[in-house]
Scaffold this motif. Structure first.
Motif, PDB file in Angstrom:
ATOM      1  N   ASN A  13       0.875  -1.171   0.000  1.00  0.00           N
ATOM      2  CA  ASN A  13       0.000   0.000   0.000  1.00  0.00           C
ATOM      3  C   ASN A  13       0.913   1.221   0.000  1.00  0.00           C
ATOM      4  O   ASN A  13       2.119   1.094  -0.231  1.00  0.00           O
ATOM      5  CB  ASN A  13      -1.013  -0.034   1.155  1.00  0.00           C
ATOM      6  CG  ASN A  13      -0.390  -0.078   2.518  1.00  0.00           C
ATOM      7  OD1 ASN A  13       0.776   0.269   2.713  1.00  0.00           O
ATOM      8  ND2 ASN A  13      -1.168  -0.510   3.504  1.00  0.00           N
ATOM      9  N   GLY A  60      -7.325  -5.654  -4.818  1.00  0.00           N
ATOM     10  CA  GLY A  60      -7.384  -4.892  -3.573  1.00  0.00           C
ATOM     11  C   GLY A  60      -8.030  -5.673  -2.449  1.00  0.00           C
ATOM     12  O   GLY A  60      -8.933  -6.483  -2.672  1.00  0.00           O
ATOM     13  N   PHE A  74      -2.917  -3.856  -1.711  1.00  0.00           N
ATOM     14  CA  PHE A  74      -3.189  -4.512  -2.983  1.00  0.00           C
ATOM     15  C   PHE A  74      -2.044  -5.418  -3.397  1.00  0.00           C
ATOM     16  O   PHE A  74      -0.921  -5.303  -2.917  1.00  0.00           O
ATOM     17  CB  PHE A  74      -3.494  -3.493  -4.086  1.00  0.00           C
ATOM     18  CG  PHE A  74      -2.355  -2.559  -4.418  1.00  0.00           C
ATOM     19  CD1 PHE A  74      -1.423  -2.889  -5.395  1.00  0.00           C
ATOM     20  CD2 PHE A  74      -2.226  -1.342  -3.755  1.00  0.00           C
ATOM     21  CE1 PHE A  74      -0.380  -2.027  -5.699  1.00  0.00           C
ATOM     22  CE2 PHE A  74      -1.183  -0.480  -4.060  1.00  0.00           C
ATOM     23  CZ  PHE A  74      -0.256  -0.819  -5.026  1.00  0.00           C
ATOM     24  N   TYR A 172     -10.765   1.531  -6.180  1.00  0.00           N
ATOM     25  CA  TYR A 172      -9.487   1.349  -5.466  1.00  0.00           C
ATOM     26  C   TYR A 172      -8.453   0.632  -6.339  1.00  0.00           C
ATOM     27  O   TYR A 172      -7.378   1.166  -6.586  1.00  0.00           O
ATOM     28  CB  TYR A 172      -9.709   0.591  -4.136  1.00  0.00           C
ATOM     29  CG  TYR A 172      -8.408   0.327  -3.403  1.00  0.00           C
ATOM     30  CD1 TYR A 172      -7.714   1.382  -2.794  1.00  0.00           C
ATOM     31  CD2 TYR A 172      -7.862  -0.941  -3.333  1.00  0.00           C
ATOM     32  CE1 TYR A 172      -6.502   1.151  -2.143  1.00  0.00           C
ATOM     33  CE2 TYR A 172      -6.662  -1.178  -2.673  1.00  0.00           C
ATOM     34  CZ  TYR A 172      -5.992  -0.129  -2.078  1.00  0.00           C
ATOM     35  OH  TYR A 172      -4.794  -0.353  -1.448  1.00  0.00           O
ATOM     36  N   ALA A 173      -8.756  -0.569  -6.809  1.00  0.00           N
ATOM     37  CA  ALA A 173      -7.795  -1.323  -7.622  1.00  0.00           C
ATOM     38  C   ALA A 173      -7.479  -0.576  -8.923  1.00  0.00           C
ATOM     39  O   ALA A 173      -6.327  -0.520  -9.361  1.00  0.00           O
ATOM     40  CB  ALA A 173      -8.313  -2.724  -7.921  1.00  0.00           C
TER      41      ALA A 173
END
Length: 178
Positions: A13, A60, A74, A172-173
């Motif tokens: 991260n 993620g 991730f 997020y990913a």
């Protein structure tokens, strides 16, 4: 899943690089232990980006305490070719999500459940979701894969979420695939 397999997977991260799954799990535990009366969602999802010589996949893991914050990390997987077939890419995204979900054995899930269990009558909760970067809308090219991918998540005992509710995959990913 074999312990040696898990030891070959690393996560990162913005704060930490090369985290083992055990380190990731400990961070999730510590996040939940800060307020065991919370409403927690453990969410997983994968997104991909095709480049000229490779396809980059980001999976993620997000632990969210509703209205209180998140901790996330991730895993990055690079396939050294352009994956242009949409079904192949969506299926592989789902496979990568399944791999990470499977690291959370029943024993691991029980440890997390035991954190909130004494506080269930005070409103604490814990759910697990698999976020898939597909949509069911008629104009969405991925809509023909929805039933199959949702079924794959449900088979793992994970509540499947698709767009617009699959933010771990689609937001997020996605940020880290670029």
């Amino acid at each position: 899943m074999a312990k040696d397999y898990a030891s070959n997977i690393t996560f990162q991260n913005l704060s930490n690089k090369d985290m083992s799954f055990e380190r990731v799990f400990r961070n999730i535990e510590q996040f939940m232990e800060k307020d065991p009366t919370g409403n927690f969602k453990l969410m997983f999802g994968t997104d991909s980006q095709v480049f000229s010589r490779e396809t980059r996949f980001i999976t993620g893991i997000v632990i969210q305490q509703e209205r209180k914050g998140v901790w996330a990390c991730f895993r990055k997987v690079i396939i050294p070719r352009k994956m242009t077939n949409l079904y192949e890419r969506i299926s592989y995204e789902t496979t990568l999500t399944e791999e990470v979900v499977s690291l959370f054995s029943n024993e691991k899930k029980d440890i997390l459940i035991d954190i909130v269990l004494p506080n269930v009558y005070r409103g604490a909760s814990f759910t697990v979701e698999g976020h898939i970067d597909i949509g069911a809308g008629k104009r969405n090219k991925t809509s023909i894969f929805v039933k199959e991918m949702i079924s794959r998540m449900n088979t793992l005992g994970v509540k499947a979420k698709i767009k617009p509710h699959s933010f771990v995959a689609s937001s997020y990913a996605n940020r880290f695939t670029k």
